[in-house]
Write an enzyme that holds these catalytic residues in place. Structure first.
Site, mmCIF file in Angstrom:
data_model
loop_
_atom_site.group_PDB
_atom_site.id
_atom_site.type_symbol
_atom_site.label_atom_id
_atom_site.label_comp_id
_atom_site.label_asym_id
_atom_site.label_seq_id
_atom_site.Cartn_x
_atom_site.Cartn_y
_atom_site.Cartn_z
ATOM 1 N N ARG A 34 0.804 -1.221 0.000
ATOM 2 C CA ARG A 34 0.000 0.000 0.000
ATOM 3 C C ARG A 34 0.839 1.275 0.000
ATOM 4 N NH1 ARG A 34 -5.407 -1.247 3.592
ATOM 5 N NH2 ARG A 34 -6.148 -2.926 2.270
ATOM 6 N N ASP A 135 -15.699 9.727 9.435
ATOM 7 C CA ASP A 135 -14.642 8.723 9.265
ATOM 8 C C ASP A 135 -13.289 9.369 9.568
ATOM 9 O OD1 ASP A 135 -14.647 5.772 7.781
ATOM 10 O OD2 ASP A 135 -12.697 6.769 7.710
HETATM 11 C C1 LIG Z 1 -14.679 -1.476 6.886
HETATM 12 S S1 LIG Z 1 -15.113 0.225 6.927
HETATM 13 C C2 LIG Z 1 -16.803 0.115 7.526
HETATM 14 C C3 LIG Z 1 -17.750 0.959 6.726
HETATM 15 C C4 LIG Z 1 -19.232 0.821 7.100
HETATM 16 N N1 LIG Z 1 -19.478 1.195 8.470
HETATM 17 C C5 LIG Z 1 -19.721 -0.582 6.840
HETATM 18 O O1 LIG Z 1 -20.050 -1.308 7.769
HETATM 19 O O2 LIG Z 1 -19.796 -0.960 5.660
HETATM 20 C C6 LIG Z 1 -14.221 0.751 8.377
HETATM 21 C C7 LIG Z 1 -14.006 2.270 8.420
HETATM 22 O O3 LIG Z 1 -13.561 2.621 9.732
HETATM 23 C C8 LIG Z 1 -12.711 3.738 9.601
HETATM 24 N N2 LIG Z 1 -11.893 3.878 10.825
HETATM 25 C C9 LIG Z 1 -10.862 3.110 11.242
HETATM 26 N N3 LIG Z 1 -10.361 3.584 12.393
HETATM 27 C C10 LIG Z 1 -11.104 4.678 12.724
HETATM 28 C C11 LIG Z 1 -11.044 5.609 13.787
HETATM 29 N N4 LIG Z 1 -10.127 5.512 14.762
HETATM 30 N N5 LIG Z 1 -11.948 6.623 13.775
HETATM 31 C C12 LIG Z 1 -12.864 6.740 12.782
HETATM 32 N N6 LIG Z 1 -12.959 5.893 11.757
HETATM 33 C C13 LIG Z 1 -12.079 4.870 11.721
HETATM 34 C C14 LIG Z 1 -11.883 3.403 8.357
HETATM 35 O O4 LIG Z 1 -11.305 4.563 7.783
HETATM 36 C C15 LIG Z 1 -12.936 2.744 7.461
HETATM 37 O O5 LIG Z 1 -13.483 3.659 6.549
#
Ligand SMILES: C[S@@+](CC[C@H](N)C(=O)[O-])C[C@H]1O[C@@H](n2cnc3c(N)ncnc32)[C@H](O)[C@@H]1O
Length: 265
Positions: A34, A135
């Protein structure tokens, strides 16, 4: 392009400090993959030199790019449909008396927030409602604001909603869909890190979607995130988590109503 163990450790420590997520040693090839393009774009001859430059902390923008690359943003419209079915039923049985607010607390590129908005537009029409998406990653927040998606992300979207709320791309946009303007106007996106104090003007919500993000955290971090998030949940509000994310063994004042659906205990 490979990376030394020392560089990998530095990236792991930095990423954990910012996001709260600890990358396991098995993730080293993924991290190398990445960051490779970023190193080339930054004109660095090796990943180690790139990481060295990053750690000097001279470029916050470069750090943001790295955080964006390392977060896992997989999502799609109407993922885990049980939550949407539950919400539709609940709204029919309990028509809201005032403004209805929903928070997509790790919204990624916005598909979850717009799915919720389609359901609210269908159930509540012109009554006051809004959806807020947040996010950690700035690039997914920008994608969410654009509201333009490859058609295949919408394969679980009910046909009637596709017709009513999405515009099919033509010409250079063929194969993509754009969320209709009236829906976009009810949905807003901003950056927020769940590991840090949340924006003071976020407000209270009737429903919070906190799905497929807790899996990345250990139990103490998970507990801290959930208690911070439910501070923004109304007394009779609902918290939805991913079906793979149990809150069972965390000492939180929450009561499970159904799998992955909670309310204040
Ligand atoms: C797998 S996606 C989930 C998206 C959606 N909620 C779903 O269930 O389809 C996880 C998201 O969590 C965000 N994320 C990870 N760590 C985070 C943090 N400390 N604060 C806010 N968002 C975070 C990532 O950037 C990513 O976009």
């Amino acid at each position: 392009m490979g990376m030394s163990d020392a560089s990998f450790d530095a990236v792991v420590t930095m990423f954990e400090k910012v996001s709260g997520i600890r990358l396991a040693p098995v993730k080293k090839p993924l991290v190398e993959g990445r960051l490779q393009r970023l190193a080339v774009e930054a004109g660095q001859p090796s990943l180690d030199r790139y990481v060295e430059q990053l750690m000097r902390g001279e470029s916050p923008d470069e750090l943001t790019k790295v955080i964006d690359k390392l977060t896992t943003n997989e999502t799609y419209f109407f993922r885990e449909p049980q939550h949407f079915e539950y919400l539709a039923r609940w709204l029919k049985e309990h028509p809201p008396r005032g403004p209805f607010r929903v928070w997509s607390a790790a919204s990624s590129s916005g598909e979850e927030a717009y799915s919720i908005a389609m359901l609210l537009a269908d159930q509540l029409g012109q009554r006051p409602w809004e959806v807020v998406g947040t996010d950690l990653s700035t690039s997914v927040v920008e994608t969410a604001r654009r509201a333009l998606y490859p058609m295949e992300r919408a394969r679980h979207t009910p046909q009637a909603y596709l017709k009513r709320f999405c515009l099919r791309g033509q010409g250079e946009y063929s194969g993509q869909l754009l969320i209709q303007r009236a829906l976009r106007e009810r949905v807003s996106f901003r950056c927020a890190n769940l590991m840090q104090p949340l924006p003071s003007d976020l407000g209270q919500f009737d429903v919070i979607f906190l799905r497929n993000v807790l899996i990345y955290f250990d139990a103490p971090a998970k507990a801290r995130i959930v208690s911070r998030v439910i501070g923004h949940l109304h007394d009779h509000g609902h918290l939805f988590t991913g079906h793979a994310e149990s809150l069972g063994n965390l000492d939180l004042r929450l009561r499970a109503i159904q799998p992955a659906i909670y309310t204040h205990g």
